[in-house]
Design an enzyme around this catalytic site. Structure first.
Site, PDB file in Angstrom:
ATOM      1  N   GLY A 118       0.835  -1.200   0.000  1.00  0.00           N
ATOM      2  CA  GLY A 118       0.000   0.000   0.000  1.00  0.00           C
ATOM      3  C   GLY A 118       0.861   1.237   0.000  1.00  0.00           C
ATOM      4  O   GLY A 118       2.061   1.188  -0.262  1.00  0.00           O
ATOM      5  N   GLY A 119       0.246   2.359   0.301  1.00  0.00           N
ATOM      6  CA  GLY A 119       0.998   3.608   0.310  1.00  0.00           C
ATOM      7  C   GLY A 119       0.110   4.822   0.442  1.00  0.00           C
ATOM      8  O   GLY A 119      -1.052   4.721   0.840  1.00  0.00           O
ATOM      9  N   SER A 122      -4.057  -2.430  -1.251  1.00  0.00           N
ATOM     10  CA  SER A 122      -4.350  -1.028  -1.010  1.00  0.00           C
ATOM     11  C   SER A 122      -4.051  -0.171  -2.234  1.00  0.00           C
ATOM     12  O   SER A 122      -4.697  -0.298  -3.253  1.00  0.00           O
ATOM     13  CB  SER A 122      -3.565  -0.560   0.214  1.00  0.00           C
ATOM     14  OG  SER A 122      -4.012   0.684   0.650  1.00  0.00           O
ATOM     15  N   ALA A 133      -7.874  -5.412  -0.841  1.00  0.00           N
ATOM     16  CA  ALA A 133      -7.718  -4.773   0.479  1.00  0.00           C
ATOM     17  C   ALA A 133      -7.405  -3.295   0.307  1.00  0.00           C
ATOM     18  O   ALA A 133      -6.442  -2.775   0.870  1.00  0.00           O
ATOM     19  CB  ALA A 133      -6.639  -5.465   1.292  1.00  0.00           C
ATOM     20  N   PRO A 136      -9.604   2.709   2.583  1.00  0.00           N
ATOM     21  CA  PRO A 136      -8.868   3.948   2.862  1.00  0.00           C
ATOM     22  C   PRO A 136      -8.244   3.986   4.239  1.00  0.00           C
ATOM     23  O   PRO A 136      -7.412   4.840   4.507  1.00  0.00           O
ATOM     24  CB  PRO A 136      -9.945   5.030   2.721  1.00  0.00           C
ATOM     25  CG  PRO A 136     -11.245   4.317   2.926  1.00  0.00           C
ATOM     26  CD  PRO A 136     -11.039   2.948   2.384  1.00  0.00           C
ATOM     27  N   LYS A 144     -16.297  10.543   4.071  1.00  0.00           N
ATOM     28  CA  LYS A 144     -15.863  11.276   2.877  1.00  0.00           C
ATOM     29  C   LYS A 144     -14.716  10.546   2.178  1.00  0.00           C
ATOM     30  O   LYS A 144     -14.693  10.451   0.945  1.00  0.00           O
ATOM     31  CB  LYS A 144     -15.421  12.686   3.270  1.00  0.00           C
ATOM     32  CG  LYS A 144     -16.556  13.607   3.685  1.00  0.00           C
ATOM     33  CD  LYS A 144     -16.030  14.992   4.020  1.00  0.00           C
ATOM     34  CE  LYS A 144     -17.169  15.929   4.411  1.00  0.00           C
ATOM     35  NZ  LYS A 144     -16.664  17.285   4.757  1.00  0.00           N
TER      36      LYS A 144
END
Length: 378
Positions: free
Chosen positions: A78-79, A112, A134, A137, A152
């Site tokens: 992810g990142g 992600s 996966a 957020p 949001k």
């Protein structure tokens, strides 16, 4: 007359030799020019601003080399959402160069942020025993936020990945579920659900399977293509290194020690120079990363308390306050980062103890010097 005949013969033989073409060299040049070229870069670890720069440089290099395509071999947990958005925009704006995201080697993942990047590619491929998904957020943005802000972020992420899926004619429903429910699937399931385009065991098989595909009316010629890898340069490696949370923590401690060492020992030069350099690097990394402002302010307060202790000894009271402020600041500083980029307690706790121990030793040394000075006066 004889001289004229000799000159004529020499000219004939010399000229005949000079006009003979080197067919071997010409054929080899034509063969090398006809060999298709594919540019390849490898992205491992968390997605950060350094990753964005590396991918953009890879796109530029592939375009300049006239490559058939750019292959991005991806393995990421992810990142950062902002970096992911910039990478996706670069993919969508690449109208002349086909971009292939290849989740590999076996056992790799496109979790992600990697899900967004893979689905935004012109051709999405995965190796066997890899996973994708996966994309919630929570993993991409890090930290805890209130329910309104969290809603949001979820709505934006769902809309963002849905627009990517629709643009590439991929499964938008599953893309939304990867964000909403955090679903993760294998390469075989991704191929069946129209999340990716193909499965390949290695780059050679990948080149064979994408050979003949059309892109903007042109047919890709990738079978037996020459792969030119573009490694990360020194600047990207260095910036990626200093943007790691544990390295930023160490640089922060060096900046504190260096500044205090210069203030308490004017003219030492070396501590001050080292502290300023470390401080500049920390500020640069902080500007590129989504650093928590409150945590940064607490670390600044810790520096002020430590410096104040050096000039107004309070027998450790300011050091204790500074240590607590430093610990809380370091804890909050990286809370807005994804889970894969958070500062580990294995670094935070020892750093806090070392920081407090060093300043306590310095405090005892100064108090001891003060007592000896008073005894000498008596």
């Amino acid at each position: 007359m004889k001289q004229l005949i000799i000159i004529t013969l020499l000219t004939f033989f010399t000229g005949g030799t000079s006009v003979q073409p080197d067919t071997t060299v010409t054929d080899s040049v034509q063969q090398s020019n006809s060999q298709p070229v594919v540019t390849m870069i490898s992205v491992e670890g968390a997605i950060s601003p350094t990753t964005t720069n590396y991918i953009n440089r890879g796109i530029k290099t592939a375009s300049e080399q006239g490559s058939e395509a750019l292959i991005i071999q991806l393995d990421t947990p992810g990142g950062l959402l902002e970096s992911t958005k910039n990478i996706v925009q670069s993919f969508l704006q690449s109208d002349d160069l086909p971009i292939i995201v290849y989740v590999a080697p076996e056992g790799a993942r496109a979790a992600s942020a990697g899900t967004f990047i893979t689905m935004a590619a012109h051709i999405a491929a995965m190796a066997p025993t890899t996973t994708i998904g996966a994309a919630s957020p929570v993993q991409m943005g890090g930290g805890q936020s209130d329910s309104v802000m969290q809603k949001k972020i979820f709505n934006y992420s769902e809309s963002f990945i849905e627009s990517i899926a629709n643009r590439r004619d991929r499964n938008a429903e599953w893309a939304r579920s990867a964000v909403r429910d955090g679903e993760s699937i294998t390469a075989e399931e991704a191929l069946e659900l129209n999340v990716i385009d193909l499965i390949a065991s290695d780059t050679e098989e990948l080149l064979q399977k994408i050979d003949g595909r059309t892109f903007n009316g042109d047919t890709l010629i990738t079978n037996n293509a020459t792969i030119k890898e573009v490694p990360t340069n020194f600047a990207e490696q260095f910036l990626g290194f200093i943007m790691r949370p544990e390295v930023m923590l160490i640089l922060t401690m060096i900046a504190i020690y260096g500044i205090i060492g210069e203030v308490t020992n004017p003219g030492a030069i070396v501590p001050g120079v080292a502290g300023v350099i470390a401080l500049v690097l920390v500020l640069y990394a902080s500007a590129a990363m989504p650093i928590n402002i409150a945590g940064f302010a607490l670390i600044g307060l810790a520096i002020i308390l430590f410096v104040a202790e050096a000039f107004t000894p309070t027998f450790g009271l300011l050091i204790a306050g500074g240590s607590v402020s430093f610990f809380l600041g370091a804890l909050m500083l990286f809370q807005d980062l994804p889970e894969s980029m958070e500062l580990s307690w294995a670094w935070l706790v020892p750093g806090h103890h070392i920081n407090g121990a060093l300043f306590c030793l310095d405090c005892n040394r100064r108090n001891s010097s003060s007592i000896h000075g008073q005894q000498n006066r008596y």
